[in-house]
Design a protein around this motif. Sequence first.
Motif, PDB file in Angstrom:
ATOM      1  N   PHE A   8       0.807  -1.217   0.000  1.00 41.23           N
ATOM      2  CA  PHE A   8       0.000   0.000   0.000  1.00 41.23           C
ATOM      3  C   PHE A   8       0.843   1.271   0.000  1.00 41.23           C
ATOM      4  O   PHE A   8       0.301   2.361  -0.126  1.00 41.23           O
ATOM      5  N   ALA A   9       2.141   1.153   0.134  1.00 40.39           N
ATOM      6  CA  ALA A   9       3.016   2.329   0.139  1.00 40.39           C
ATOM      7  C   ALA A   9       2.940   3.028  -1.214  1.00 40.39           C
ATOM      8  O   ALA A   9       3.068   2.403  -2.262  1.00 40.39           O
ATOM      9  N   GLY A  10       2.669   4.320  -1.189  1.00 41.02           N
ATOM     10  CA  GLY A  10       2.633   5.110  -2.414  1.00 41.02           C
ATOM     11  C   GLY A  10       1.383   4.938  -3.255  1.00 41.02           C
ATOM     12  O   GLY A  10       1.323   5.432  -4.373  1.00 41.02           O
ATOM     13  N   THR A  11       0.366   4.250  -2.738  1.00 42.68           N
ATOM     14  CA  THR A  11      -0.854   4.048  -3.526  1.00 42.68           C
ATOM     15  C   THR A  11      -1.995   4.950  -3.085  1.00 42.68           C
ATOM     16  O   THR A  11      -3.109   4.830  -3.584  1.00 42.68           O
ATOM     17  N   ASN A  12      -1.728   5.843  -2.161  1.00 38.61           N
ATOM     18  CA  ASN A  12      -2.770   6.712  -1.634  1.00 38.61           C
ATOM     19  C   ASN A  12      -2.821   7.998  -2.453  1.00 38.61           C
ATOM     20  O   ASN A  12      -2.462   9.059  -1.999  1.00 38.61           O
ATOM     21  N   GLY A  13      -3.286   7.883  -3.678  1.00 37.77           N
ATOM     22  CA  GLY A  13      -3.389   9.041  -4.550  1.00 37.77           C
ATOM     23  C   GLY A  13      -4.830   9.313  -4.920  1.00 37.77           C
ATOM     24  O   GLY A  13      -5.734   8.568  -4.550  1.00 37.77           O
ATOM     25  N   PRO A  14      -5.047  10.377  -5.679  1.00 37.51           N
ATOM     26  CA  PRO A  14      -6.419  10.744  -6.035  1.00 37.51           C
ATOM     27  C   PRO A  14      -7.065   9.779  -7.038  1.00 37.51           C
ATOM     28  O   PRO A  14      -8.274   9.705  -7.133  1.00 37.51           O
ATOM     29  N   ARG A  15      -6.259   9.026  -7.786  1.00 39.79           N
ATOM     30  CA  ARG A  15      -6.812   8.114  -8.788  1.00 39.79           C
ATOM     31  C   ARG A  15      -6.123   6.749  -8.735  1.00 39.79           C
ATOM     32  O   ARG A  15      -5.289   6.438  -9.582  1.00 39.79           O
ATOM     33  N   PRO A  16      -6.510   5.928  -7.757  1.00 38.72           N
ATOM     34  CA  PRO A  16      -5.901   4.595  -7.706  1.00 38.72           C
ATOM     35  C   PRO A  16      -6.376   3.753  -8.891  1.00 38.72           C
ATOM     36  O   PRO A  16      -7.464   3.984  -9.427  1.00 38.72           O
ATOM     37  N   THR A  17      -5.575   2.789  -9.275  1.00 38.09           N
ATOM     38  CA  THR A  17      -5.984   1.896 -10.357  1.00 38.09           C
ATOM     39  C   THR A  17      -7.096   0.985  -9.857  1.00 38.09           C
ATOM     40  O   THR A  17      -7.315   0.844  -8.645  1.00 38.09           O
ATOM     41  N   LEU A  38     -10.523   0.347  12.923  1.00 38.49           N
ATOM     42  CA  LEU A  38     -10.372   1.283  11.809  1.00 38.49           C
ATOM     43  C   LEU A  38      -8.995   1.943  11.855  1.00 38.49           C
ATOM     44  O   LEU A  38      -8.337   2.107  10.826  1.00 38.49           O
ATOM     45  N   ARG A  39      -8.557   2.310  13.053  1.00 38.87           N
ATOM     46  CA  ARG A  39      -7.260   2.961  13.210  1.00 38.87           C
ATOM     47  C   ARG A  39      -6.131   2.054  12.751  1.00 38.87           C
ATOM     48  O   ARG A  39      -5.226   2.483  12.033  1.00 38.87           O
ATOM     49  N   GLN A  40      -6.173   0.806  13.164  1.00 39.55           N
ATOM     50  CA  GLN A  40      -5.120  -0.134  12.777  1.00 39.55           C
ATOM     51  C   GLN A  40      -5.086  -0.330  11.265  1.00 39.55           C
ATOM     52  O   GLN A  40      -4.016  -0.323  10.652  1.00 39.55           O
ATOM     53  N   ILE A  41      -6.245  -0.493  10.667  1.00 41.30           N
ATOM     54  CA  ILE A  41      -6.304  -0.687   9.215  1.00 41.30           C
ATOM     55  C   ILE A  41      -5.817   0.564   8.498  1.00 41.30           C
ATOM     56  O   ILE A  41      -5.106   0.480   7.493  1.00 41.30           O
ATOM     57  N   ALA A  42      -6.192   1.736   9.002  1.00 40.08           N
ATOM     58  CA  ALA A  42      -5.738   2.988   8.400  1.00 40.08           C
ATOM     59  C   ALA A  42      -4.214   3.073   8.422  1.00 40.08           C
ATOM     60  O   ALA A  42      -3.585   3.455   7.431  1.00 40.08           O
ATOM     61  N   GLU A  43      -3.609   2.706   9.539  1.00 44.47           N
ATOM     62  CA  GLU A  43      -2.147   2.741   9.638  1.00 44.47           C
ATOM     63  C   GLU A  43      -1.499   1.744   8.685  1.00 44.47           C
ATOM     64  O   GLU A  43      -0.504   2.055   8.032  1.00 44.47           O
ATOM     65  N   LEU A  44      -2.062   0.543   8.595  1.00 45.32           N
ATOM     66  CA  LEU A  44      -1.485  -0.489   7.736  1.00 45.32           C
ATOM     67  C   LEU A  44      -1.593  -0.155   6.252  1.00 45.32           C
ATOM     68  O   LEU A  44      -0.766  -0.575   5.450  1.00 45.32           O
ATOM     69  N   THR A  45      -2.637   0.605   5.877  1.00 44.62           N
ATOM     70  CA  THR A  45      -2.851   0.924   4.467  1.00 44.62           C
ATOM     71  C   THR A  45      -2.401   2.325   4.081  1.00 44.62           C
ATOM     72  O   THR A  45      -2.432   2.665   2.895  1.00 44.62           O
ATOM     73  N   GLY A  46      -2.000   3.129   5.051  1.00 45.61           N
ATOM     74  CA  GLY A  46      -1.584   4.499   4.754  1.00 45.61           C
ATOM     75  C   GLY A  46      -2.752   5.395   4.392  1.00 45.61           C
ATOM     76  O   GLY A  46      -2.599   6.396   3.691  1.00 45.61           O
ATOM     77  N   ARG A  47      -3.941   5.045   4.859  1.00 44.80           N
ATOM     78  CA  ARG A  47      -5.149   5.829   4.607  1.00 44.80           C
ATOM     79  C   ARG A  47      -5.620   6.463   5.898  1.00 44.80           C
ATOM     80  O   ARG A  47      -5.153   6.150   6.970  1.00 44.80           O
ATOM     81  N   THR A  48      -6.627   7.336   5.767  1.00 47.83           N
ATOM     82  CA  THR A  48      -7.263   7.903   6.951  1.00 47.83           C
ATOM     83  C   THR A  48      -8.357   6.948   7.420  1.00 47.83           C
ATOM     84  O   THR A  48      -8.790   6.067   6.680  1.00 47.83           O
ATOM     85  N   GLN A  49      -8.825   7.159   8.642  1.00 45.24           N
ATOM     86  CA  GLN A  49      -9.922   6.338   9.143  1.00 45.24           C
ATOM     87  C   GLN A  49     -11.180   6.570   8.307  1.00 45.24           C
ATOM     88  O   GLN A  49     -11.962   5.642   8.076  1.00 45.24           O
ATOM     89  N   THR A  50     -11.367   7.788   7.821  1.00 41.42           N
ATOM     90  CA  THR A  50     -12.511   8.083   6.962  1.00 41.42           C
ATOM     91  C   THR A  50     -12.429   7.291   5.669  1.00 41.42           C
ATOM     92  O   THR A  50     -13.441   6.747   5.197  1.00 41.42           O
TER      93      THR A  50
END
Length: 75
Positions: A8-17, A38-50
């Motif tokens: 998931f590193a570097g995949t948190n962009g405005p237009r994922p594939t 939610l917090r743990q998953i957010a950390e593991l994926t580099g995303r926000t909880q939202t």
Amino acid sequence: MLKTLPQFAGTNGPRPTTEQRAELLAFVATHYEAGRSLRQIAELTGRTQTAVRRALDQAGVPRRARGAYRVRGEA
């Protein structure tokens, strides 16, 4: 604090594939249903909880109430 997983590193962009989005949805659904927060998953994926909440909604996974059980084996 957990580290972002390599897939998931570097995949948190405005237009994922399409593939990146599918992998994220599957990961979020599987790990949330296994008891991760939610917090743990957010950390593991580099995303926000939202973003994780949105992914759960898109995957059709019902969310738990606040203060739900912990993952087995974790303190």
